[in-house]
Motif scaffolding. Structure first.
Motif, mmCIF file in Angstrom:
data_model
loop_
_atom_site.group_PDB
_atom_site.id
_atom_site.type_symbol
_atom_site.label_atom_id
_atom_site.label_comp_id
_atom_site.label_asym_id
_atom_site.label_seq_id
_atom_site.Cartn_x
_atom_site.Cartn_y
_atom_site.Cartn_z
ATOM 1 N N LEU A 11 0.825 -1.200 0.000
ATOM 2 C CA LEU A 11 0.000 0.000 0.000
ATOM 3 C C LEU A 11 0.861 1.254 0.000
ATOM 4 C CD1 LEU A 11 -2.786 -1.129 2.477
ATOM 5 C CD2 LEU A 11 -2.783 -1.214 -0.022
ATOM 6 N N GLY A 12 0.405 2.257 -0.687
ATOM 7 C CA GLY A 12 1.134 3.514 -0.752
ATOM 8 C C GLY A 12 2.206 3.536 -1.822
ATOM 9 N N GLY A 13 2.459 2.410 -2.480
ATOM 10 C CA GLY A 13 3.422 2.364 -3.577
ATOM 11 C C GLY A 13 4.870 2.269 -3.170
ATOM 12 N N ALA A 14 5.165 2.453 -1.891
ATOM 13 C CA ALA A 14 6.548 2.372 -1.416
ATOM 14 C C ALA A 14 6.509 2.123 0.079
ATOM 15 C CB ALA A 14 7.303 3.654 -1.732
ATOM 16 N N GLY A 15 7.664 1.757 0.627
ATOM 17 C CA GLY A 15 7.752 1.535 2.062
ATOM 18 C C GLY A 15 8.308 0.173 2.391
ATOM 19 N N ALA A 16 8.247 -0.168 3.671
ATOM 20 C CA ALA A 16 8.819 -1.412 4.170
ATOM 21 C C ALA A 16 7.719 -2.426 4.452
ATOM 22 C CB ALA A 16 9.612 -1.136 5.443
ATOM 23 N N ALA A 17 8.080 -3.695 4.304
ATOM 24 C CA ALA A 17 7.141 -4.779 4.596
ATOM 25 C C ALA A 17 7.906 -6.043 4.932
ATOM 26 C CB ALA A 17 6.226 -5.033 3.403
ATOM 27 N N GLN A 18 7.273 -6.895 5.709
ATOM 28 C CA GLN A 18 7.789 -8.239 5.918
ATOM 29 C C GLN A 18 6.913 -9.152 5.072
ATOM 30 O OE1 GLN A 18 9.318 -9.497 9.579
ATOM 31 N NE2 GLN A 18 8.537 -11.578 9.380
ATOM 32 N N MET A 19 7.546 -9.918 4.211
ATOM 33 C CA MET A 19 6.820 -10.731 3.249
ATOM 34 C C MET A 19 6.919 -12.200 3.606
ATOM 35 S SD MET A 19 7.444 -10.554 -0.805
ATOM 36 C CE MET A 19 6.789 -11.770 -1.894
ATOM 37 N N SER A 20 5.780 -12.889 3.565
ATOM 38 C CA SER A 20 5.740 -14.338 3.766
ATOM 39 C C SER A 20 5.875 -15.013 2.409
ATOM 40 C CB SER A 20 4.424 -14.756 4.411
ATOM 41 O OG SER A 20 4.332 -14.220 5.702
ATOM 42 N N LEU A 21 6.857 -15.869 2.289
ATOM 43 C CA LEU A 21 7.123 -16.595 1.047
ATOM 44 C C LEU A 21 6.620 -18.028 1.177
ATOM 45 C CD1 LEU A 21 10.780 -15.325 0.546
ATOM 46 C CD2 LEU A 21 8.708 -14.403 -0.502
ATOM 47 N N LYS A 22 6.563 -18.718 0.053
ATOM 48 C CA LYS A 22 6.130 -20.113 0.014
ATOM 49 C C LYS A 22 7.260 -20.958 -0.560
ATOM 50 C CE LYS A 22 1.318 -18.867 -0.765
ATOM 51 N NZ LYS A 22 0.177 -18.953 -1.661
ATOM 52 N N PRO A 23 7.227 -22.273 -0.326
ATOM 53 C CA PRO A 23 8.223 -23.119 -0.981
ATOM 54 C C PRO A 23 8.200 -22.850 -2.492
ATOM 55 C CG PRO A 23 7.042 -24.385 0.655
ATOM 56 C CD PRO A 23 6.337 -23.052 0.542
ATOM 57 N N ALA A 24 9.374 -22.678 -3.083
ATOM 58 C CA ALA A 24 9.466 -22.285 -4.492
ATOM 59 C C ALA A 24 8.704 -23.226 -5.416
ATOM 60 C CB ALA A 24 10.928 -22.191 -4.901
ATOM 61 N N ALA A 25 8.674 -24.512 -5.113
ATOM 62 C CA ALA A 25 7.981 -25.487 -5.956
ATOM 63 C C ALA A 25 6.470 -25.263 -5.991
ATOM 64 C CB ALA A 25 8.285 -26.900 -5.475
ATOM 65 N N GLU A 26 5.934 -24.515 -5.025
ATOM 66 C CA GLU A 26 4.492 -24.265 -4.948
ATOM 67 C C GLU A 26 4.077 -22.923 -5.546
ATOM 68 O OE1 GLU A 26 3.248 -24.609 -0.872
ATOM 69 O OE2 GLU A 26 4.288 -26.519 -0.607
ATOM 70 N N VAL A 27 5.038 -22.141 -6.024
ATOM 71 C CA VAL A 27 4.757 -20.776 -6.465
ATOM 72 C C VAL A 27 4.838 -20.656 -7.988
ATOM 73 C CG1 VAL A 27 5.534 -18.376 -6.344
ATOM 74 C CG2 VAL A 27 5.643 -19.816 -4.319
ATOM 75 N N THR A 28 3.824 -20.017 -8.576
ATOM 76 C CA THR A 28 3.865 -19.639 -9.980
ATOM 77 C C THR A 28 3.981 -18.120 -10.015
ATOM 78 O OG1 THR A 28 2.477 -21.506 -10.605
ATOM 79 C CG2 THR A 28 2.649 -19.688 -12.180
ATOM 80 N N LEU A 29 5.113 -17.627 -10.478
ATOM 81 C CA LEU A 29 5.339 -16.184 -10.535
ATOM 82 C C LEU A 29 4.664 -15.602 -11.776
ATOM 83 C CD1 LEU A 29 9.094 -16.203 -9.479
ATOM 84 C CD2 LEU A 29 7.129 -15.587 -8.063
ATOM 85 N N PRO A 30 4.171 -14.361 -11.699
ATOM 86 C CA PRO A 30 3.463 -13.753 -12.834
ATOM 87 C C PRO A 30 4.340 -13.562 -14.069
ATOM 88 C CG PRO A 30 3.192 -12.402 -10.855
ATOM 89 C CD PRO A 30 4.140 -13.500 -10.520
ATOM 90 N N VAL A 31 5.633 -13.292 -13.850
ATOM 91 C CA VAL A 31 6.581 -13.090 -14.948
ATOM 92 C C VAL A 31 7.675 -14.143 -14.780
ATOM 93 C CG1 VAL A 31 8.187 -11.471 -16.037
ATOM 94 C CG2 VAL A 31 6.095 -10.612 -14.961
ATOM 95 N N GLN A 32 8.023 -14.811 -15.859
ATOM 96 C CA GLN A 32 9.050 -15.849 -15.765
ATOM 97 C C GLN A 32 10.355 -15.241 -15.256
ATOM 98 O OE1 GLN A 32 9.548 -18.309 -19.213
ATOM 99 N NE2 GLN A 32 11.480 -19.132 -18.480
ATOM 100 N N SER A 33 10.909 -15.854 -14.221
ATOM 101 C CA SER A 33 12.143 -15.368 -13.614
ATOM 102 C C SER A 33 13.334 -15.648 -14.529
ATOM 103 C CB SER A 33 12.370 -16.054 -12.263
ATOM 104 O OG SER A 33 13.598 -15.619 -11.701
ATOM 105 N N GLU A 34 14.354 -14.803 -14.399
ATOM 106 C CA GLU A 34 15.578 -15.032 -15.141
ATOM 107 C C GLU A 34 16.389 -16.180 -14.547
ATOM 108 O OE1 GLU A 34 17.950 -11.664 -16.027
ATOM 109 O OE2 GLU A 34 16.292 -10.580 -16.920
ATOM 110 N N ARG A 35 16.067 -16.569 -13.324
ATOM 111 C CA ARG A 35 16.763 -17.672 -12.651
ATOM 112 C C ARG A 35 15.761 -18.737 -12.230
ATOM 113 N NH1 ARG A 35 22.069 -16.533 -9.778
ATOM 114 N NH2 ARG A 35 23.114 -15.349 -11.389
ATOM 115 N N ALA A 36 16.094 -19.980 -12.502
ATOM 116 C CA ALA A 36 15.234 -21.089 -12.094
ATOM 117 C C ALA A 36 15.267 -21.231 -10.573
ATOM 118 C CB ALA A 36 15.706 -22.378 -12.750
#
Length: 123
Positions: A11-36
């Motif tokens: 929110l607000g377009g900028a600032g700090a956040a703590q992000m919860s991630l998931k095991p990489a095998a369970e995630v589909t990213l919106p844009v294909q990453s440059e690294r597998a």
């Protein structure tokens, strides 16, 4: 500091956040990453709306791969990258030239399920 799940908006377009991630095998990213994805690592993404064009600095608390996209198809190349091993809270910083509007920030190859990030316009 805001707490965000993968797929949430900063929110607000900028600032700090703590992000919860998931095991990489369970995630589909919106844009294909440059690294597998690497086995045993974590991934996720957030969106933001950048209020004005300029150079923005994205800082992570852990060593992880970062992809940034504004068109939903391609990733942007950073203008500058810096990092320091053993520096708590500020492990890696990248600067990107961004246009005003939506941006997708993808995190991959993270060693843990939680990561802190900060997106601010550079001075």
């Amino acid at each position: 500091m805001a707490e965000l799940a993968s797929g949430s908006a900063l929110l607000g377009g900028a600032g700090a956040a703590q992000m919860s991630l998931k095991p990489a095998a369970e995630v589909t990213l919106p844009v294909q990453s440059e690294r597998a994805a690497k086995p045993g690592t974590f991934a996720g993404f957030i969106t933001a709306t950048v209020p004005s064009a300029g150079t923005y600095q994205l800082t992570l608390s852990e060593d992880a791969w970062i992809d940034v996209s504004q068109d939903g198809r391609t990733t942007l190349k950073p203008e500058r990258i810096s990092g320091k091993a053993g520096c708590p809270e500020v492990r890696k910083s990248l600067r990107f030239a961004l246009d005003a509007g939506p941006v997708t920030i993808e995190i991959g190859r993270a060693p843990s399920q939680q990561i802190k990030l900060n997106l601010l316009q550079a001075e």
